[in-house]
Design a protein around this motif. Structure first.
Motif, PDB file in Angstrom:
ATOM      1  N   VAL A  12       0.842  -1.204   0.000  1.00  0.00           N
ATOM      2  CA  VAL A  12       0.000   0.000   0.000  1.00  0.00           C
ATOM      3  C   VAL A  12       0.873   1.249   0.000  1.00  0.00           C
ATOM      4  O   VAL A  12       0.593   2.219  -0.715  1.00  0.00           O
ATOM      5  CB  VAL A  12      -0.950  -0.007   1.214  1.00  0.00           C
ATOM      6  CG1 VAL A  12      -1.632   1.351   1.381  1.00  0.00           C
ATOM      7  CG2 VAL A  12      -1.999  -1.106   1.063  1.00  0.00           C
ATOM      8  N   PHE A  13       1.938   1.241   0.797  1.00  0.00           N
ATOM      9  CA  PHE A  13       2.848   2.395   0.837  1.00  0.00           C
ATOM     10  C   PHE A  13       3.413   2.694  -0.548  1.00  0.00           C
ATOM     11  O   PHE A  13       3.429   3.844  -0.998  1.00  0.00           O
ATOM     12  CB  PHE A  13       3.986   2.129   1.820  1.00  0.00           C
ATOM     13  CG  PHE A  13       5.042   3.202   1.834  1.00  0.00           C
ATOM     14  CD1 PHE A  13       4.853   4.353   2.564  1.00  0.00           C
ATOM     15  CD2 PHE A  13       6.213   3.057   1.109  1.00  0.00           C
ATOM     16  CE1 PHE A  13       5.823   5.355   2.578  1.00  0.00           C
ATOM     17  CE2 PHE A  13       7.186   4.040   1.107  1.00  0.00           C
ATOM     18  CZ  PHE A  13       6.991   5.198   1.843  1.00  0.00           C
ATOM     19  N   VAL A  14       3.872   1.652  -1.244  1.00  0.00           N
ATOM     20  CA  VAL A  14       4.430   1.839  -2.585  1.00  0.00           C
ATOM     21  C   VAL A  14       3.348   2.329  -3.542  1.00  0.00           C
ATOM     22  O   VAL A  14       3.572   3.255  -4.343  1.00  0.00           O
ATOM     23  CB  VAL A  14       5.050   0.528  -3.101  1.00  0.00           C
ATOM     24  CG1 VAL A  14       5.476   0.669  -4.561  1.00  0.00           C
ATOM     25  CG2 VAL A  14       6.253   0.138  -2.248  1.00  0.00           C
ATOM     26  N   ALA A  15       2.151   1.743  -3.465  1.00  0.00           N
ATOM     27  CA  ALA A  15       1.079   2.085  -4.399  1.00  0.00           C
ATOM     28  C   ALA A  15       0.593   3.515  -4.216  1.00  0.00           C
ATOM     29  O   ALA A  15       0.299   4.209  -5.197  1.00  0.00           O
ATOM     30  CB  ALA A  15      -0.081   1.105  -4.233  1.00  0.00           C
TER      31      ALA A  15
ATOM     32  N   ASP B  53       1.156   0.334 -10.582  1.00  0.00           N
ATOM     33  CA  ASP B  53       1.166  -1.088 -10.930  1.00  0.00           C
ATOM     34  C   ASP B  53       1.960  -1.849  -9.873  1.00  0.00           C
ATOM     35  O   ASP B  53       3.178  -2.003  -9.968  1.00  0.00           O
ATOM     36  CB  ASP B  53       1.786  -1.277 -12.317  1.00  0.00           C
ATOM     37  CG  ASP B  53       1.606  -2.687 -12.856  1.00  0.00           C
ATOM     38  OD1 ASP B  53       1.349  -3.604 -12.048  1.00  0.00           O
ATOM     39  OD2 ASP B  53       1.722  -2.877 -14.081  1.00  0.00           O
ATOM     40  N   VAL B  54       1.257  -2.312  -8.831  1.00  0.00           N
ATOM     41  CA  VAL B  54       1.913  -2.962  -7.695  1.00  0.00           C
ATOM     42  C   VAL B  54       1.287  -4.331  -7.471  1.00  0.00           C
ATOM     43  O   VAL B  54       0.063  -4.480  -7.459  1.00  0.00           O
ATOM     44  CB  VAL B  54       1.780  -2.120  -6.411  1.00  0.00           C
ATOM     45  CG1 VAL B  54       2.440  -2.832  -5.225  1.00  0.00           C
ATOM     46  CG2 VAL B  54       2.394  -0.740  -6.608  1.00  0.00           C
ATOM     47  N   THR B  55       2.137  -5.330  -7.300  1.00  0.00           N
ATOM     48  CA  THR B  55       1.696  -6.703  -7.036  1.00  0.00           C
ATOM     49  C   THR B  55       2.311  -7.185  -5.733  1.00  0.00           C
ATOM     50  O   THR B  55       3.493  -6.946  -5.471  1.00  0.00           O
ATOM     51  CB  THR B  55       2.116  -7.642  -8.177  1.00  0.00           C
ATOM     52  OG1 THR B  55       1.502  -7.199  -9.401  1.00  0.00           O
ATOM     53  CG2 THR B  55       1.694  -9.074  -7.891  1.00  0.00           C
TER      54      THR B  55
ATOM     55  N   ASP C  13      -8.699  -1.008  -3.093  1.00  0.00           N
ATOM     56  CA  ASP C  13      -8.723   0.450  -3.238  1.00  0.00           C
ATOM     57  C   ASP C  13      -7.446   0.980  -3.870  1.00  0.00           C
ATOM     58  O   ASP C  13      -7.464   2.008  -4.562  1.00  0.00           O
ATOM     59  CB  ASP C  13      -8.933   1.112  -1.876  1.00  0.00           C
ATOM     60  CG  ASP C  13     -10.348   0.937  -1.341  1.00  0.00           C
ATOM     61  OD1 ASP C  13     -11.226   0.529  -2.131  1.00  0.00           O
ATOM     62  OD2 ASP C  13     -10.554   1.194  -0.132  1.00  0.00           O
ATOM     63  N   HIS C  14      -6.324   0.314  -3.627  1.00  0.00           N
ATOM     64  CA  HIS C  14      -5.048   0.772  -4.169  1.00  0.00           C
ATOM     65  C   HIS C  14      -4.631   0.003  -5.424  1.00  0.00           C
ATOM     66  O   HIS C  14      -3.501   0.159  -5.908  1.00  0.00           O
ATOM     67  CB  HIS C  14      -3.950   0.661  -3.105  1.00  0.00           C
ATOM     68  CG  HIS C  14      -4.097   1.655  -1.988  1.00  0.00           C
ATOM     69  ND1 HIS C  14      -4.851   1.396  -0.858  1.00  0.00           N
ATOM     70  CD2 HIS C  14      -3.616   2.915  -1.840  1.00  0.00           C
ATOM     71  CE1 HIS C  14      -4.796   2.449  -0.052  1.00  0.00           C
ATOM     72  NE2 HIS C  14      -4.062   3.380  -0.622  1.00  0.00           N
ATOM     73  N   GLY C  15      -5.531  -0.822  -5.925  1.00  0.00           N
ATOM     74  CA  GLY C  15      -5.252  -1.544  -7.168  1.00  0.00           C
ATOM     75  C   GLY C  15      -4.136  -2.554  -7.057  1.00  0.00           C
ATOM     76  O   GLY C  15      -3.436  -2.830  -8.049  1.00  0.00           O
ATOM     77  N   ILE C  16      -3.952  -3.136  -5.864  1.00  0.00           N
ATOM     78  CA  ILE C  16      -2.849  -4.078  -5.647  1.00  0.00           C
ATOM     79  C   ILE C  16      -3.300  -5.481  -6.010  1.00  0.00           C
ATOM     80  O   ILE C  16      -4.274  -6.009  -5.465  1.00  0.00           O
ATOM     81  CB  ILE C  16      -2.395  -4.044  -4.177  1.00  0.00           C
ATOM     82  CG1 ILE C  16      -1.856  -2.653  -3.835  1.00  0.00           C
ATOM     83  CG2 ILE C  16      -1.344  -5.111  -3.911  1.00  0.00           C
ATOM     84  CD1 ILE C  16      -1.634  -2.434  -2.354  1.00  0.00           C
TER      85      ILE C  16
END
Length: 331
Positions: A179-182, A188-190, A210-213
């Motif tokens: 979440v921090f990175v996103a 684009d975080v996985t 919510d953060h598209g992870i």
């Protein structure tokens, strides 16, 4: 070998007190040693050569180094700076600390020397840091140490802006870093759990959505490395995943055993609790850097070292057992 006021190390015997023994030669320990050397205090750094700073390929968030600086160069510059004031770093490993009247006694094994030696000091500063838990990737030991997987998005996440980022982790820590990175650097975080179950409640799942992870639960069974970078991960479900940057959020193993053996207060992770002067709950024992609970950053570690060293200097002639405002009386 000389240190502090140019006292030969081989003349230091049981009964002779250093003003301070520093355990660990990373940014925190070396900063403290520099301050103490300039204060004219007798000080010795014992360093096992394990500082995580040495793993940093290049950092752009160290003030005044706008073009970036490697962790190796940070340490080299600090050592050279300390040497100007007669400071000495003894390669070795402190294996035990014990309280003694007026201070503490350290047992250590010096590199290249047979047997053990003991050193006594009025104060001891632990700057022993921590070690990252390495991800379980196939045929790839020490991925973090080798720089193939990064460990600090606070340090270098800015350079990952707009890239495809994977975070290796599970539980709240893994999701929290994703979440921090996103929300800070990349869309684009996985999150890769390497086969571990996240055990997320509905609120946590909503945070990820919510953060598209994206979350990949399957273990990694193969990977490709190109130009010193992991470019492709193959998972057990037959999928292939391409990323530009990989971070690990698997946590740390804090090197706080010496302090905990003396009864120093710590949290559930082993991080030492210190006061505003970086004193632990053990009289005469200080801690700085990654072994202390708080933000794990080079500049923070340096600040810890400066704070601790100044307090050590100011209190050097005071007894450690009966300090009127010492940790035991205040806690």
């Amino acid at each position: 070998i000389t240190f502090g006021w140019a006292m030969p190390l081989d003349r230091l015997s049981v009964g002779q007190l250093l003003d301070c023994l520093i355990v660990g030669g990373g940014p925190a320990g070396l900063t403290a040693a520099l301050y103490l050397a300039r204060f004219g205090r007798s000080c010795l750094v014992v360093d096992a050569g394990r500082s995580r700073t040495g793993w940093i390929p290049v950092s752009h968030n160290i003030p005044v180094f706008a073009d970036g600086i490697s962790g190796t160069e940070i340490l080299e510059r600090q050592r050279a700076h300390l040497a100007r004031y007669g400071g000495t770093i003894l390669p070795g490993l402190v294996t035990d600390l014990a309280r003694r009247p007026g201070g503490l006694r350290a047992t250590l094994r010096a590199e290249g020397e047979p047997g053990i030696r003991t050193i006594e000091a009025r104060r001891v500063l632990l700057a022993t840091g921590a070690e990252d838990v390495e991800p379980d990737l196939p045929d790839l030991p020490d991925a973090i140490r080798r720089g193939l997987v990064r460990y600090c998005p606070i340090c270098d996440g800015y350079e990952a802006r707009g890239k495809r980022v994977a975070v290796i982790g599970h539980g709240d820590g893994g999701l929290g870093e994703a979440v921090f990175v996103a929300r800070t650097y990349a869309q684009d975080v996985t999150l890769l759990t390497l086969g571990q179950d996240l055990h997320l409640d509905e609120a946590a799942r909503e945070r990820a959505r919510d953060h598209g992870i994206a979350v990949v639960h399957a273990p990694v069974i193969g990977l490709d490395i190109e130009h010193s970078r992991i470019t492709l991960l193959r998972t057990a479900d037959g999928a292939e995943h391409r990323f530009e940057v990989l971070y690990s959020a698997l946590g740390l193993k804090l090197r706080s055993d010496l302090a905990r053996a003396l009864g120093a207060e710590h949290d559930g992770t082993g991080a030492l609790t210190v006061d505003e002067h970086n004193r632990t709950s053990v009289p005469g024992l200080y801690a700085a850097g990654g072994v202390v609970r708080g933000l794990d950053q080079v500049v923070v570690a340096m600040a810890h070292g400066a704070v601790a060293a100044t307090d050590i200097h100011n209190r050097c002639e005071l007894p450690t057992e009966e300090e009127p405002d010492g940790p035991l009386q205040r806690r």
